[in-house]
Design a protein around this motif. Structure first.
Motif, PDB file in Angstrom:
ATOM      1  N   ASN A   1       0.832  -1.209   0.000  1.00 47.55           N
ATOM      2  CA  ASN A   1       0.000   0.000   0.000  1.00 47.55           C
ATOM      3  C   ASN A   1       0.863   1.255   0.000  1.00 47.55           C
ATOM      4  O   ASN A   1       0.612   2.183  -0.771  1.00 47.55           O
ATOM      5  CB  ASN A   1      -0.893   0.037   1.241  1.00 47.55           C
TER       6      ASN A   1
ATOM      7  N   ASP B   1       4.979   6.191   5.373  1.00 45.08           N
ATOM      8  CA  ASP B   1       5.375   6.755   4.072  1.00 45.08           C
ATOM      9  C   ASP B   1       5.056   8.238   4.054  1.00 45.08           C
ATOM     10  O   ASP B   1       4.203   8.692   4.828  1.00 45.08           O
ATOM     11  CB  ASP B   1       4.675   6.017   2.929  1.00 45.08           C
TER      12      ASP B   1
ATOM     13  N   ARG C   1     -12.205   2.109  -0.127  1.00 50.31           N
ATOM     14  CA  ARG C   1     -11.067   2.738  -0.802  1.00 50.31           C
ATOM     15  C   ARG C   1     -11.319   4.231  -0.844  1.00 50.31           C
ATOM     16  O   ARG C   1     -12.439   4.674  -1.021  1.00 50.31           O
ATOM     17  CB  ARG C   1     -10.945   2.180  -2.227  1.00 50.31           C
ATOM     18  N   VAL C   2     -10.218   4.958  -0.636  1.00 52.54           N
ATOM     19  CA  VAL C   2     -10.381   6.419  -0.646  1.00 52.54           C
ATOM     20  C   VAL C   2     -10.847   6.859  -2.026  1.00 52.54           C
ATOM     21  O   VAL C   2     -11.738   7.693  -2.158  1.00 52.54           O
ATOM     22  CB  VAL C   2      -9.054   7.101  -0.240  1.00 52.54           C
TER      23      VAL C   2
ATOM     24  N   GLY D   1      -5.393   1.317  -7.181  1.00 53.76           N
ATOM     25  CA  GLY D   1      -5.616   0.485  -6.002  1.00 53.76           C
ATOM     26  C   GLY D   1      -6.182  -0.855  -6.349  1.00 53.76           C
ATOM     27  O   GLY D   1      -6.501  -1.153  -7.507  1.00 53.76           O
ATOM     28  N   GLY D   2      -6.307  -1.681  -5.334  1.00 55.94           N
ATOM     29  CA  GLY D   2      -6.819  -3.035  -5.550  1.00 55.94           C
ATOM     30  C   GLY D   2      -8.287  -3.097  -5.192  1.00 55.94           C
ATOM     31  O   GLY D   2      -9.040  -2.154  -5.428  1.00 55.94           O
TER      32      GLY D   2
ATOM     33  N   GLY E   1      -7.236  -5.494   1.265  1.00 54.98           N
ATOM     34  CA  GLY E   1      -5.914  -5.679   1.876  1.00 54.98           C
ATOM     35  C   GLY E   1      -5.873  -5.316   3.355  1.00 54.98           C
ATOM     36  O   GLY E   1      -5.471  -6.127   4.198  1.00 54.98           O
ATOM     37  N   LEU E   2      -6.330  -4.085   3.695  1.00 51.00           N
ATOM     38  CA  LEU E   2      -6.243  -3.644   5.094  1.00 51.00           C
ATOM     39  C   LEU E   2      -7.199  -4.426   5.989  1.00 51.00           C
ATOM     40  O   LEU E   2      -6.909  -4.662   7.168  1.00 51.00           O
ATOM     41  CB  LEU E   2      -6.538  -2.142   5.201  1.00 51.00           C
TER      42      LEU E   2
HETATM   43  N1  LIG Z   1      -0.099   4.195   2.669  1.00 57.86           N
HETATM   44  C1  LIG Z   1      -1.252   4.668   2.196  1.00 57.86           C
HETATM   45  N2  LIG Z   1      -1.324   5.942   1.715  1.00 57.86           N
HETATM   46  C2  LIG Z   1      -2.485   6.451   1.264  1.00 57.86           C
HETATM   47  N3  LIG Z   1      -3.638   5.750   1.220  1.00 57.86           N
HETATM   48  C3  LIG Z   1      -3.628   4.493   1.663  1.00 57.86           C
HETATM   49  C4  LIG Z   1      -2.454   3.888   2.186  1.00 57.86           C
HETATM   50  N4  LIG Z   1      -2.771   2.639   2.588  1.00 57.86           N
HETATM   51  C5  LIG Z   1      -4.089   2.467   2.315  1.00 57.86           C
HETATM   52  N5  LIG Z   1      -4.603   3.565   1.753  1.00 57.86           N
HETATM   53  C6  LIG Z   1      -6.032   3.784   1.362  1.00 57.86           C
HETATM   54  O1  LIG Z   1      -6.773   2.799   1.974  1.00 57.86           O
HETATM   55  C7  LIG Z   1      -7.550   2.065   1.027  1.00 57.86           C
HETATM   56  C8  LIG Z   1      -7.692   0.627   1.446  1.00 57.86           C
HETATM   57  O2  LIG Z   1      -6.493  -0.078   1.391  1.00 57.86           O
HETATM   58  P1  LIG Z   1      -6.507  -1.611   1.046  1.00 57.86           P
HETATM   59  O3  LIG Z   1      -7.507  -2.231   1.960  1.00 57.86           O
HETATM   60  O4  LIG Z   1      -5.155  -2.138   1.125  1.00 57.86           O
HETATM   61  O5  LIG Z   1      -7.129  -1.655  -0.375  1.00 57.86           O
HETATM   62  P2  LIG Z   1      -6.428  -1.604  -1.794  1.00 57.86           P
HETATM   63  O6  LIG Z   1      -4.978  -1.519  -1.570  1.00 57.86           O
HETATM   64  O7  LIG Z   1      -6.861  -2.842  -2.417  1.00 57.86           O
HETATM   65  O8  LIG Z   1      -7.009  -0.386  -2.422  1.00 57.86           O
HETATM   66  C9  LIG Z   1      -6.768   2.232  -0.231  1.00 57.86           C
HETATM   67  O9  LIG Z   1      -7.609   2.110  -1.344  1.00 57.86           O
HETATM   68  C10 LIG Z   1      -6.223   3.622  -0.099  1.00 57.86           C
HETATM   69  O10 LIG Z   1      -7.185   4.548  -0.525  1.00 57.86           O
END
Ligand SMILES: Nc1ncnc2c1ncn2[C@@H]1O[C@H](COP(=O)(O)OP(=O)(O)O)[C@@H](O)[C@H]1O
Ligand SMILES: [Mg+2]
Length: 510
Positions: free
Chosen positions: A393, A421, A440-441, A450-451, A455-456
């Motif tokens: 991420n 980061d 997702r943002v 993004g995916g 993930g989170l």
């Molecule tokens: N290090 C990061 N910096 C900025 N935004 C992040 C970061 N990690 C996660 N995000 C935001 O959180 C959302 C969810 O993350 P995640 O569950 O990993 O989904 P994905 O990576 O599949 O989009 C991401 O779509 C992103 O918008």
């Protein structure tokens, strides 16, 4: 009237009224009888010694040779002083031997002498309460009296003076006419009125509070879930109000959770459908083009189509395996195999793994940790997956030229794992939701940035399966930091290192 009696207020007021009236009646009755008793007792005490004095006088005169009839006639003057007094000489059996009263008025020839004995026996005629004797003038009546032994020449008799205030002459009317009693009655009436007024006042306020409670409960029933009972006092009703408010708050939270879960479930299904349908539709389009145009396509075009198809399939299989993994976490089918491992070594391995990717993105990926970091307890495979997801991420969202930092810190009984980061960060309003599935943002669900948004959610499940917590902090424009903890391994000689396998159940509610 019927409706008033149905209410608690009506019932309590009625009981209260009956009680007050009954009490007043008892009080009136008691004060009346006490007044009667008092009158009789006072009267009897007043004349207590008269009979004795008269008896002595008669005895002396009998001794002096006077006949009993003469003496009795002489005493008539005495009775003139008190017309209610009647003098009798009674023998030991109670027979009336001599009297001044008209024979026609005498209604009994014999009376019970027991009260006379009782009267004489009392020391100094100091009676505790009035003693009554049969009234010779009334076959059924009783009167107060004074009596004394009378020693005549040949016999032992009693001198009896009755004070003809028979019980019924102290009538209610006479009592009513007495000023004292009227005042007592007035005081009793005032007391009744005052207690009725005070009682009604108490009931009125009690009822008002109950009414407010009923209104709040009705509001609540009609869907106004933030309605609460105002607590003005901590008495029993106040406590009931507090209990209701607590219940209402618990219910409201439960309802909000339910609504949120329902909304999330619907969003979840919509998101799965979208994320599965888009790559499938695209794959289908390219496969159909390949099938229809086949020969007409250039080698380059065919390769490009196949690459797109491959990318879609890879994405689909990733999505499906992520969904599967989450479903297994939800069903508690995955439990971490806990064992001690070196988190420092793991961190170095992960950084090495991501080095080529970070270099290609022109991102500076560094790891920092103190020397002699202790071993931690955890499922090494799962922790690797969690850290990798977070680094992935960070690389994906921070952009070219950024720095991604994997830091390990030693706390009291834990090692803190931090992935930071200095990319654009996460908007504050999105922060509470980033661990939710599919969140997702970038809401456009554009795959470039993004995916799937799972993930989170998986990282959170992994950390919680270890009994730990994950948090995210972000100052947009400066640093985004994800951090979680892992418990330090405590050397236990009874457990050889490679045999430690232990599971920690997840505290998560989903
Ligand atoms: N290090 C990061 N910096 C900025 N935004 C992040 C970061 N990690 C996660 N995000 C935001 O959180 C959302 C969810 O993350 P995640 O569950 O990993 O989904 P994905 O990576 O599949 O989009 C991401 O779509 C992103 O918008
Ligand atoms: Mg991700």
């Amino acid at each position: 009237m019927k409706t008033i009696l149905k209410s608690l207020f009506g019932k309590i007021a009625l009981i209260f009224l009956i009680q007050i009236l009954a009490l007043s009646a008892v009080q009136m009755y008691l004060s009346l009888t006490c007044t009667f008793d008092y009158y009789y007792e006072k009267d009897q005490k007043l004349h207590a010694k008269t009979a004795a004095a008269l008896a002595r006088m008669i005895e002396e005169r009998v001794k002096a040779g006077c006949s009993l009839t003469t003496i009795t006639n002489d005493t008539q003057n005495l009775t003139l002083l008190n017309p209610d007094a009647h003098i009798y000489i009674v023998d030991q059996t109670g027979r009336i031997l001599q009297t001044l009263t008209d024979a026609s008025e005498i209604k009994r020839k014999k009376i019970d002498v027991q009260p006379i004995l009782e009267f004489i026996a009392a020391k100094d005629q100091n009676l505790k309460e009035a003693v009554f004797i049969d009234n010779p003038l009334d076959p059924d009546g009783k009167v107060i009296f004074s009596a004394s032994p009378l020693h005549l020449d040949d016999q032992y008799a009693y001198l009896l003076i009755t004070y003809n205030v028979p019980l019924n002459t102290l009538s209610l009317q006479s009592i009513m006419d007495s000023g004292v009693l009227q005042n007592t009655a007035l005081a009793a009436m005032l007391a009744v009125m005052f207690s009725l007024f005070a009682g009604f006042l108490v009931f009125f306020f009690l009822n008002k509070r109950l009414q407010i409670m009923r209104n709040v409960v009705n509001f609540f029933k009609n869907g106004k879930y933030d309605a609460r009972i105002p607590i003005t006092s901590r008495d029993e009703i106040g406590e009931l109000g507090v209990a209701f408010n607590n219940m209402a708050s618990a219910f409201e939270t439960y309802l909000r959770d339910l609504e949120r879960n329902d909304r999330m479930r619907r969003e979840f299904i919509a998101n799965i459908s979208h994320d599965l349908r888009s790559p499938l539709a695209s794959t289908r389009g390219y496969v159909e083009t390949l099938m229809i145009k086949d020969e007409k396509l250039s080698q380059k075009e065919r390769k490009k189509f196949l690459q797109i198809i491959h990318k879609n399939v890879v994405h689909l299989s990733e999505l499906v395996s992520e969904l599967f993994e989450l479903a297994k976490f939800d069903a508690k089918q995955i439990e971490p195999a806990i064992e001690p491992f070196s988190i420092a070594e793991l961190a170095q391995d992960i950084v090495l793994k991501f080095q080529p990717q970070s270099e290609s993105l022109n991102i500076n990926l560094i790891s920092r940790f103190p020397k002699n970091l202790p071993l931690v307890m955890g499922d090494i495979g799962m922790i690797e997956r969690a850290i990798s997801n977070l680094i992935q991420n960070a690389l994906k969202f921070s952009g070219k030229g950024a720095t991604v930092n994997l830091e390990l810190l030693k706390a009291e009984n834990h090692v803190i794992v931090k992935i930071a980061d200095n990319g654009p960060g996460i908007p504050v309003e999105d922060l509470p939701y980033v661990f939710e599935r599919f969140y997702r943002v970038d809401k456009s669900r554009n795959r470039k940035s993004g995916g799937s948004g799972l993930g989170l959610a998986i990282v959170k499940k992994i950390v919680e399966a270890h009994g730990q917590k994950i948090s995210v902090k972000c100052n947009p424009g400066s640093e985004t930091v994800f951090s979680f903890t892992l418990p330090v391994w405590k050397k236990d000689l009874s457990q050889p290192r490679n045999k430690i396998k232990q599971t920690i159940s997840s505290p998560e509610k989903s």
